[in-house]
Each structure stands twice: as C-alpha cells, then as structure tokens.
Scaffold this motif. Structure first.
Motif: not given
Length: 355
Positions: A136-162
């Motif tokens: 309910a605070s609409h804070s920057v921190r909440f947006q960072l938390l809300d985006d965290l799981p998909t950002a980590v999931l997509v980070s698996g793209y880096a492993t495609q180089w090996v």
C-alpha cells in the motif's frame, strides 16, 4: 525470426522490431515524476567459457542480486528532488532460487523472514506476510521486491553461454508442463518444438545495445558496470500532465553481458498509456517492443489494451489473475503490473497534493 552475426560470433535470433532496441532515455524534463529500478544478477563464482567447464556448469552457483531504485520529481527549474530511494542486496542459491541472505538500505529487519523462501511461485505472498504494509506504500522497495522473482528466473539466461539451455534440469517434461503458458510458450511454437527436438530450451541471442542513459545521466539512478555474465533488469516509469490528462511511459529491458563485454537485449518493451485524473482510469494503453527472444512473443502486445477502463489500484492482482495464456507475456505482464503505482506517482507531480 531474424538472424544475424554478433561480434562474438553467435547467431542473433528473435523477431525484428520496427525500430530496434532503445538507444537512449528521454531527458528528465520539468513537470515529470520518474521511477527507475534495476536488478543486477551477478555470478561472481562462475566460470566464463565452455572450455573451462570440465563436465559441470560453473554458472549454476549462487546469484548475487543488487537491486536499486529511486523516484524523482523534476522541478520547474530542472532540479531533481529525490522522493524515494531503496536498495536490496541478496544472495540466492541457483538453480533452486532459494534466498540465503537479504538486506536493504534503508534497513528493514522484517526482510529476514524471506531467508529460506524461494524466489519463485509464492514469493510475493511471502513478501506480503513479512511486510503487510509495504504494498500500500507504493514504495520503490516494494517494486524491487515484486520484480525480484522474475529477475532471478531470467538471470538463468546467463547459463546458456555454457549450457545449451538455461537450466540443466529442464528436460523433456517441460514441453508438456508449460504449453500455452504465454505467447512465447505457445503449443507448437519455437520453444516447445526446441524442447521436443533436443530436450532443452533453445538459446536465443539478442541484439547488442548501447548504454541507455543518454545525454543526461541524471535520468537514471547510479548503477555499477555489469561484469561478464551479469544480467540487468531495468525499468523506467514516467508520469506527467498533458493538459487535462495524465501520460505514462514505462520502459523495460532485460540485458546480458557476454564474456567479451558486449551487452545484448533479451526482452524490451515500452508501454504508453493515458489516464483520466478525475476518474483515475486508463483511457488508452499500448505496448511496443524493442527486442524479444521468440517470433511468437509480439502476439502479446495487444494485451496491453485490456487496461483501458481500469484503475491503477489493484492492478498487480488483476494482471496476475486475468492476464494468462498465449495472448499475454510474463515480462509484459510484470511491466503492466508495475503501473499500479501510477496513481501514487501522479499525486507527487509538481503542484499536486500527495494523499
């Protein structure tokens, strides 16, 4: 699907955008409120090249997440007033995606409840349980938390180089587990065909992108340079008045830095919307893309129009519940979800009175 050579010799695949990836950021002009966030996923202990693997994936180790963001208002004289700022620092086991450490600046002791939680399905509910007042605070921190799981999931793209696919354990079962999940995962599409043929997710490689900051570096919060195999998720949410209506522009990009230091775009969307301040409802909403990994992905663009007539409040839940199937895209959905904070940013425009 377009294919061309990259400096590193790999084939560049993905649908061709009419304009290509964004080359710069609009300068912060008076009368604007801007939110910017970044999620940097770093593999500090991983090896860099397939020849160094010796039978194992060195990039499947822990991910260090450095997530930052801020809200600024551009005053009449061009000066920037920082309205909010936050940073998250986390260590995440990969590919299990379990959080082993998390902290923030400003500090928040309640985040300790997220240690042991997987940055996957259920993570956002865990955030709400640990910090029930944060959304309910609409804070920057909440947006960072809300985006965290998909950002980590997509980070698996880096492993495609090996690895030929993003996660070594993703094999034949995925073709039957995820068909029609979104436009990119449509049954019979490029991903599903690749899994059925090889047992692994195909590896797309996007177009090179220049630094996005443009001529005025004040337009983004400060970030550190990305090392090899680093991935960055960027968001920029601009809100401003245009006569009797409010305008919104939301830019999103996932990018990766290869072993030669070349940054390439994996996903890139820009959403344009208008809002009636009197009714706080969206009167228009369209999406365009700069880079996407699969030829089927642009089929999701039209889903942005579903926001017309809706209010920003409650948008994260509405998108989660209603934007499903092959006419949508996971990453576009997350971009539309971030528009829930438009009303709070609108209230902080110059001359407005915040609630």
């Amino acid at each position: 699907m377009s294919t061309s050579a990259q400096p590193n010799g790999r084939a560049m695949t993905g649908p061709a955008s009419p304009t290509g990836p964004a080359l710069s950021t609009p300068p912060p002009r008076p009368g604007l409120v801007r939110r910017t966030t970044t999620h940097d996923s770093l593999r500090r202990s991983g090896v860099e090249r397939p020849s160094e693997l010796q039978g194992h994936s060195g990039l499947s180790g822990p991910v260090t997440l450095d997530a930052r963001g801020r809200d600024v208002r551009v005053e009449a004289d061009g000066a920037l007033t920082v309205l909010d700022a936050a940073r998250l620092d986390a260590e995440i086991d990969f590919p299990r995606r379990e959080i082993t450490r998390i902290g923030s600046d400003p500090g928040e002791p309640r985040l300790a409840a997220l240690v042991g939680v997987r940055a996957a399905s259920g993570f956002r509910q865990a955030v709400h349980a640990a910090l029930p007042d944060e959304r309910a605070s609409h804070s920057v921190r909440f947006q960072l938390l809300d985006d965290l799981p998909t950002a980590v999931l997509v980070s698996g793209y880096a492993t495609q180089w090996v690895e030929p696919g993003p996660f070594p354990q993703w094999r034949q079962g995925m073709a039957s587990q995820y068909p029609d999940l979104c436009a990119g995962w449509v049954a019979g599409g490029t991903i599903i065909q690749g899994i059925e043929a090889t047992g692994r997710v195909p590896a797309p490689f996007g177009p090179p992108v220049p630094p996005i900051e443009g001529d005025d570096p004040r337009g983004w919060h400060e970030v550190a340079p990305l090392p090899a195999h680093g991935m960055r998720r960027r968001r920029r949410l601009d809100v401003w008045r245009d006569g009797a209506e409010a305008r919104v522009e939301c830019f999103f990009r996932d990018s990766h830095v290869d072993p030669d230091g070349v940054e390439t775009a994996v996903h890139e969307y820009t959403v344009h919307a208008t809002l009636d301040p009197a009714t706080t409802t969206f009167t228009s909403c369209t999406a365009e893309f700069g880079a996407l990994p699969w030829p089927e992905c642009p089929l999701a663009l039209a889903s942005a129009g579903r926001l017309v007539g809706q209010r920003p409040d409650g948008l994260r839940r509405e998108v989660r519940d209603s934007f499903t199937g092959v006419t949508t895209c996971t990453h576009l959905n997350d971009t539309l979800r971030s528009l829930e904070d438009v009303g709070a940013l609108l209230a902080r425009l110059p001359g407005e009175t915040a609630p």
